[in-house]
Each structure stands twice: as structure tokens, then as C-alpha cells.
Design a protein around this motif. Structure first.
Motif, mmCIF file in Angstrom:
data_model
loop_
_atom_site.group_PDB
_atom_site.id
_atom_site.type_symbol
_atom_site.label_atom_id
_atom_site.label_comp_id
_atom_site.label_asym_id
_atom_site.label_seq_id
_atom_site.Cartn_x
_atom_site.Cartn_y
_atom_site.Cartn_z
ATOM 1 N N TYR A 113 10.704 39.018 -46.462
ATOM 2 C CA TYR A 113 9.249 39.041 -46.660
ATOM 3 C C TYR A 113 8.639 37.647 -46.584
ATOM 4 O O TYR A 113 7.419 37.501 -46.616
ATOM 5 C CB TYR A 113 8.917 39.620 -48.057
ATOM 6 C CG TYR A 113 9.716 38.950 -49.155
ATOM 7 C CD1 TYR A 113 9.312 37.736 -49.686
ATOM 8 C CD2 TYR A 113 10.902 39.508 -49.634
ATOM 9 C CE1 TYR A 113 10.054 37.093 -50.649
ATOM 10 C CE2 TYR A 113 11.654 38.871 -50.597
ATOM 11 C CZ TYR A 113 11.230 37.658 -51.095
ATOM 12 O OH TYR A 113 11.974 37.010 -52.044
ATOM 13 N N GLN A 118 12.950 24.721 -52.959
ATOM 14 C CA GLN A 118 12.817 26.175 -52.852
ATOM 15 C C GLN A 118 14.018 26.877 -53.458
ATOM 16 O O GLN A 118 13.949 28.031 -53.847
ATOM 17 C CB GLN A 118 12.662 26.598 -51.393
ATOM 18 C CG GLN A 118 11.335 26.209 -50.783
ATOM 19 C CD GLN A 118 10.168 26.891 -51.463
ATOM 20 O OE1 GLN A 118 10.345 27.788 -52.287
ATOM 21 N NE2 GLN A 118 8.973 26.457 -51.140
ATOM 22 N N GLN A 137 12.480 39.627 -57.837
ATOM 23 C CA GLN A 137 11.829 40.275 -56.675
ATOM 24 C C GLN A 137 11.830 41.790 -56.749
ATOM 25 O O GLN A 137 10.802 42.424 -56.584
ATOM 26 C CB GLN A 137 12.401 39.798 -55.328
ATOM 27 C CG GLN A 137 12.588 38.291 -55.190
ATOM 28 C CD GLN A 137 11.320 37.466 -55.362
ATOM 29 O OE1 GLN A 137 10.245 38.006 -55.526
ATOM 30 N NE2 GLN A 137 11.434 36.143 -55.374
ATOM 31 N N ASP A 155 9.788 35.961 -60.632
ATOM 32 C CA ASP A 155 8.780 36.474 -59.697
ATOM 33 C C ASP A 155 9.212 37.873 -59.270
ATOM 34 O O ASP A 155 10.406 38.098 -59.030
ATOM 35 C CB ASP A 155 8.733 35.635 -58.405
ATOM 36 C CG ASP A 155 8.222 34.225 -58.611
ATOM 37 O OD1 ASP A 155 7.537 33.974 -59.614
ATOM 38 O OD2 ASP A 155 8.516 33.374 -57.746
ATOM 39 N N SER A 176 2.726 41.464 -49.384
ATOM 40 C CA SER A 176 1.715 41.089 -48.392
ATOM 41 C C SER A 176 2.463 40.689 -47.110
ATOM 42 O O SER A 176 3.238 39.735 -47.119
ATOM 43 C CB SER A 176 0.930 39.911 -49.000
ATOM 44 O OG SER A 176 0.212 39.177 -48.070
HETATM 45 N N1 SAH Z 1 11.841 29.865 -53.384
HETATM 46 C C1 SAH Z 1 11.296 30.622 -54.443
HETATM 47 C C2 SAH Z 1 10.072 31.417 -54.093
HETATM 48 C C3 SAH Z 1 8.971 30.760 -53.366
HETATM 49 S S1 SAH Z 1 7.645 31.826 -52.931
HETATM 50 C C4 SAH Z 1 12.346 31.626 -54.871
HETATM 51 O O1 SAH Z 1 13.060 32.135 -54.032
HETATM 52 O O2 SAH Z 1 12.347 31.930 -56.054
HETATM 53 C C5 SAH Z 1 7.044 32.349 -54.513
HETATM 54 C C6 SAH Z 1 7.037 33.814 -54.719
HETATM 55 O O3 SAH Z 1 6.080 34.431 -53.898
HETATM 56 C C7 SAH Z 1 8.330 34.531 -54.381
HETATM 57 O O4 SAH Z 1 9.276 34.434 -55.393
HETATM 58 C C8 SAH Z 1 7.856 35.965 -54.184
HETATM 59 O O5 SAH Z 1 7.880 36.688 -55.387
HETATM 60 C C9 SAH Z 1 6.425 35.800 -53.710
HETATM 61 N N2 SAH Z 1 6.291 36.127 -52.297
HETATM 62 C C10 SAH Z 1 6.831 35.511 -51.247
HETATM 63 N N3 SAH Z 1 6.504 36.133 -50.093
HETATM 64 C C11 SAH Z 1 5.733 37.189 -50.439
HETATM 65 C C12 SAH Z 1 5.080 38.229 -49.713
HETATM 66 N N4 SAH Z 1 5.187 38.307 -48.389
HETATM 67 N N5 SAH Z 1 4.356 39.151 -50.394
HETATM 68 C C13 SAH Z 1 4.251 39.078 -51.747
HETATM 69 N N6 SAH Z 1 4.849 38.127 -52.485
HETATM 70 C C14 SAH Z 1 5.578 37.188 -51.850
#
Ligand code: SAH
Ligand code: SF4
Ligand code: F3S
Length: 445
Positions: free
Chosen positions: A168, A206, A268, A306, A340
């Protein structure tokens, strides 16, 4: 556009994560070194930087509409408008074509070239595009000198990019391949930050726990080296990947006195089939085992996370698995998002098939449970003594002080005397008000 004059004031608007926040700090330092001053409320900026995030559609739109606000200043005052960060990297040339009020579009790895870009723009050479990404052989970490006087807390980059390609996520495409910064440079930066008055560093990347530099230093070793260097009182890090949490890392958090008791571990989803399609590299029960193991070995630890709801194909029973894991881990804090679809990513090719109203409903149910867990975790602290790093006065009550515990909880507290940002004090937690701990400073603190 010719005959531009050199800008003398600047403003930076930052969206997105701590990487962007830190990139903005670096840009700010480079501009200060060039002799520019920060614009205030009464002084309009000659140079505006919008540092963007493209992780979800919402922050992307917010950043672009922020850039739009400077259109008329550009037209009437000749304000230079630069768009930097992840949207810049993602859209590149297309943005310059589509948006005619940008003077430059710069990717995250162009930051070191900012002084040159600004002087070219002052000479009327624009619009400019620089979206050259680092490569493994030329990682170009910028060693910007820390300020002579630093605040109590600072961010320190230890790695950049990401090789995980969660299906994603756009980050690997906009931040490039994962590269670790040499441990020696990190130790030197922390040392000079400490000399400038910093008490707490947050190591950024990251996926910090896959850190390994060219000399073979791993994440656990880096933390031990920083702990032994003893330059700062507190060491934090973010984000960690659940797959890369191992016994060595857990032992370091348990044993190293300066390493704070907090991990941010993105769950996630709790469903194995969703996790597989997300390409996360662990099952729900593995995440749970690691989180519970962390709590067993480091009882004080705060675990934050997250979570994404409504990933393609997520059904009610997948979502129930997520709720079940949240229920069992009881996160200290959790950020939750509706899925998203992002350009370039694997999942964007799959139908975004969870209806909007179901995404909303799942998010609400999840947030209710998260909020319950957060409240419970805060209440557990009432009556305890916490080491607090003073950050300033309380936002809610100017008579009270504000700081953070080792596990990164905000505490508002009373004290008989004046305190200074950067002091470490002992606070007894008295109550929870809303989402915040309240306490009183202990005399021998
Ligand atoms: N590197 C970090 C995350 C960075 S992005 C890790 O892996 O923990 C931060 C957060 O945004 C992610 O953990 C995820 O929950 C959310 N995220 C990333 N892409 C997304 C998407 N396409 N739609 C919704 N949430 C997203
Ligand atoms: Fe994105 Fe996954 Fe990398 Fe985190 S680990 S930045 S979620 S690809
Ligand atoms: Fe956003 Fe880029 Fe960070 S996409 S979350 S600012 S790495």
C-alpha cells in the motif's frame, strides 16, 4: 522570469512525518547559513517552501492547496515558491507542467543542493526541477552542522529510504532504496548536539531496526554505542518494523539506561491474509508474541502503532482480527487510517473494494477501542513516579509545566520553583485529565 532579487526572508510549511520535519530543519539551517531570516507574522516571506507528504491522498491535497495560498504573493511580491518532499518526488516534471506558480520542485535528496538552487532562482533561472534520488553507492547523507545552541530534543537521521515495499505504501518510491548512515557520523552528530545543550535524541528512519552500516554495525550495536558514549540523557528511535524486532533489540531496550522505554511498531492489520497481501512479513500471532515479550522484559514500555482499515479485500472477520490484537496488546497510542490507494504501489492495481461507509464505520469502532486502551494505559500511571524532561510551560495552564516521560507521555505538572526546558525532574503522577497526565514535581527531583 528575469531580474529577481535575492530573498532575505523565508517560511517553511511542513506536512507528513518526522523525516520531513527533520528535512525542514536542515533546509532552515542551510537558509540561515546563507543569511536569510525566518519570516514572522508581520514580515512576509520572500521564499516559501512547502515540504509535502504523499503517504495518503489527504496530506497530498493539503500540501498542494497550501502551495496555492502563495500564488498571489508570488504574482505581486515576487515570492519564490518551492515545493519539496514526497509529492515533489512523486510528481516531478508533471507538477511543474500542471502548476504554473511553482519556482522549483525538489525531491527529498535535493536538500543539500538548496543553497545553489536558491541562488540560481535569485538570478532568474527557473522554474527548476531536481528529483535526483540517492543511490546505494552515493547515499549523500547531509552532515549539516548542529546549531551552536540546540533545544532539549533533536532528531537524528540514521537511515533513509525503504526496501520493504509494503503493497500500500509509496515511501519506497519517493524516498528510494534503504541506506544506513555510518555509525561514526551518527555518534559525532549526537556528541555535537549534546555539546550544544541537547538532552534527548530521536533516531530516525523508516525502518530503524534494520539499520546496518557498511562496517557491519547493526541497530542494537548502534544503540549500545550511543548509550556508552553518554552524550545525551535519553535516546529514542522510530519507526521499528515488527519483523525486525529480535531478542538483541529487546535486550538493548531493557539494559541500556539511556534508551527510552518506547517502541513504535506498525501493526497495520491483525489478519494474516491481509498482512500477506500487504507484504508485511509477519503474521498476527507473531506480532502479538513480540509485543507481549517486550512488555514482559521491559514492563515500563509504551507500545504505539499504526493501523490501516479497509485495505482491498478486508472483510469483517479480517477486521475482527485487528480488533482482537488491539484488545490483547492494549497500545499506549495508535494512529489509524482509512486505506488510500497510492500511485505506483502494488495495491493500487487492486480494486479499492471496501465501501467508504464501511471504512468509516470500521475506523470508528477501532478508534473507540484504541481510546479505551489509551485511557487505561494512562490510568495505570497514576501514583507512579516518572522522570520528566521539561519542554516548557503547559499549553492548557500557564502556571503549570509540561514535559515528557521516558515512555513519551506528555505530563503537565506543578512545581514550586521556575524550571528551564531541558531539565530532568521527578514527577508524581496524580491524575489523568482527558488524554493527558497531570502530576506534581517531587522536591528531590
Ligand atoms: N515506515 C513506517 C511507516 C511510514 S508511513 C512503518 O513501517 O512503520 C506511516 C503510516 O501511514 C503507515 O504505518 C501506515 O499505517 C500508513 N499508510 C501508509 N500508506 C498508506 C495508505 N496507502 N493508506 C492508508 N494508510 C497508509
Ligand atoms: Fe512503507 Fe512498509 Fe517501508 Fe514502512 S516499512 S515505509 S509502511 S514500505
Ligand atoms: Fe509522508 Fe514522505 Fe514521510 S510520504 S510519511 S513525508 S516519508
Amino acid at each position: 522570469m528575469s531580474g529577481r532579487r535575492s530573498p532575505s526572508t523565508f517560511t517553511i510549511r511542513t506536512f507528513g512525518c518526522q523525516m520531513n520535519e527533520h528535512d525542514s530543519e536542515k533546509m532552515s539551517r542551510l537558509l540561515l547559513d546563507m543569511g536569510l531570516r525566518p519570516a514572522g507574522d508581520s514580515i512576509p516571506a520572500d521564499l516559501v517552501i512547502i515540504n509535502t507528504c504523499s503517504v495518503r491522498a489527504k496530506p497530498e491535497h493539503k500540501a498542494l492547496s497550501e502551495a496555492g495560498r502563495y500564488q498571489s504573493a508570488r504574482r505581486h511580491r515576487g515570492t519564490l515558491v518551492l515545493l519539496t518532499g514526497c509529492v515533489a518526488q512523486q510528481e516531478g516534471q508533471k507538477l511543474l507542467k500542471k502548476v504554473d506558480y511553482l519556482d522549483a520542485v525538489l525531491g527529498p535528496d535535493a536538500i543539500g543542493r538548496l543553497p545553489d538552487i536558491v541562488s540560481r532562482l535569485s538570478r532568474g533561472q527557473g522554474p527548476l526541477l531536481d528529483v535526483q534520488l540517492h543511490t546505494r553507492s552515493e547515499p549523500r547523507f547531509i552532515n549539516v552542522d548542529p546549531p551552536l545552541r540546540a533545544g532539549p530534543k533533536a532528531l537524528v537521521t540514521i537511515m533513509k529510504g525503504c526496501d520493504n515495499f509494503c503493497s500500500y505504501c509509496i515511501v519506497p518510491y519517493v524516498r528510494g532504496r534503504e541506506v544506513s548512515r555510518p555509525a561514526g557520523d551518527i555518534l559525532r552528530e549526537v556528541e555535537s548536539l549534546a555539546r550544544a545543550g541537547c538532552r534527548e535524541v530521536t533516531l530516525l528512519g523508516q525502518n530503524v531496526n534494520s539499520y546496518h552500516d557498511a562496517r557491519g554495525t547493526g541497530f542494537a550495536q548502534l544503540l549500545r554505542a550511543l548509550n556508552e558514549q553518554a552524550a545525551v540523557e535519553r535516546i529514542r528511535f522510530t519507526s521499528s518494523h515488527p519483523r525486525d524486532v529480535d531478542e538483541q533489540m529487546i535486550a538493548v531496550v531493557a539494559e541500556c539506561q539511556r534508551v527510552c522505554e518506547h517502541v513504535h511498531l506498525g501493526l497495520q492489520s491483525g489478519s494474516d491474509s491481509v498482512l500477506r497481501r500487504m507484504n508485511r512479513g509477519y503474521r498476527g500471532d507473531e506480532f502479538l508474541d513480540k509485543a507481549l515479550r517486550l512488555r514482559q522484559v521491559v514492563p515500563q514500555i509504551a507500545i504505539t502503532t499504526d493501523i490501516i482499515v479497509g485495505f482491498p479485500g478486508e472483510n469483517e472477520s479480517d477486521f475482527q482480527r485487528t480488533l482482537a490484537i488491539v484488545e490483547q496488546v492494549r497500545f499506549d497510542q495508535a494512529y489509524s487510517f482509512k486505506y488510500s490507494p497510492r500511485p505506483l504501489t502494488a495495491a493500487a492495481r487492486w480494486p479499492d473494494d471496501v465501501p467508504a461507509e464501511i471504512k468509516t464505520e470500521r475506523l470508528e469502532r477501532l478508534q473507540l477501542l484504541i481510546s479505551e486502551c489509551e485511557q487505561e494505559r494512562l490510568s495505570l500511571q497514576v501514583g507512579s513516579r516518572q522522570q520528566v524532561l521539561v519542554e516548557g510551560t503547559s499549553i492548557r495552564d500557564s502556571q503549570a509545566w509540561r514535559g515528557r516521560t521516558r515512555s513519551n507521555q506528555v505530563v503537565n505538572f506543578s512545581s514550586n520553583g521556575r524550571l528551564l526546558p531541558g531539565q530532568l525532574v521527578e514527577v508524581e503522577i496524580v491524575e489523568v485529565r482527558g488524554h493527558t497526565l497531570w502530576g506534581r514535581m517531587l522536591d528531590n527531583g
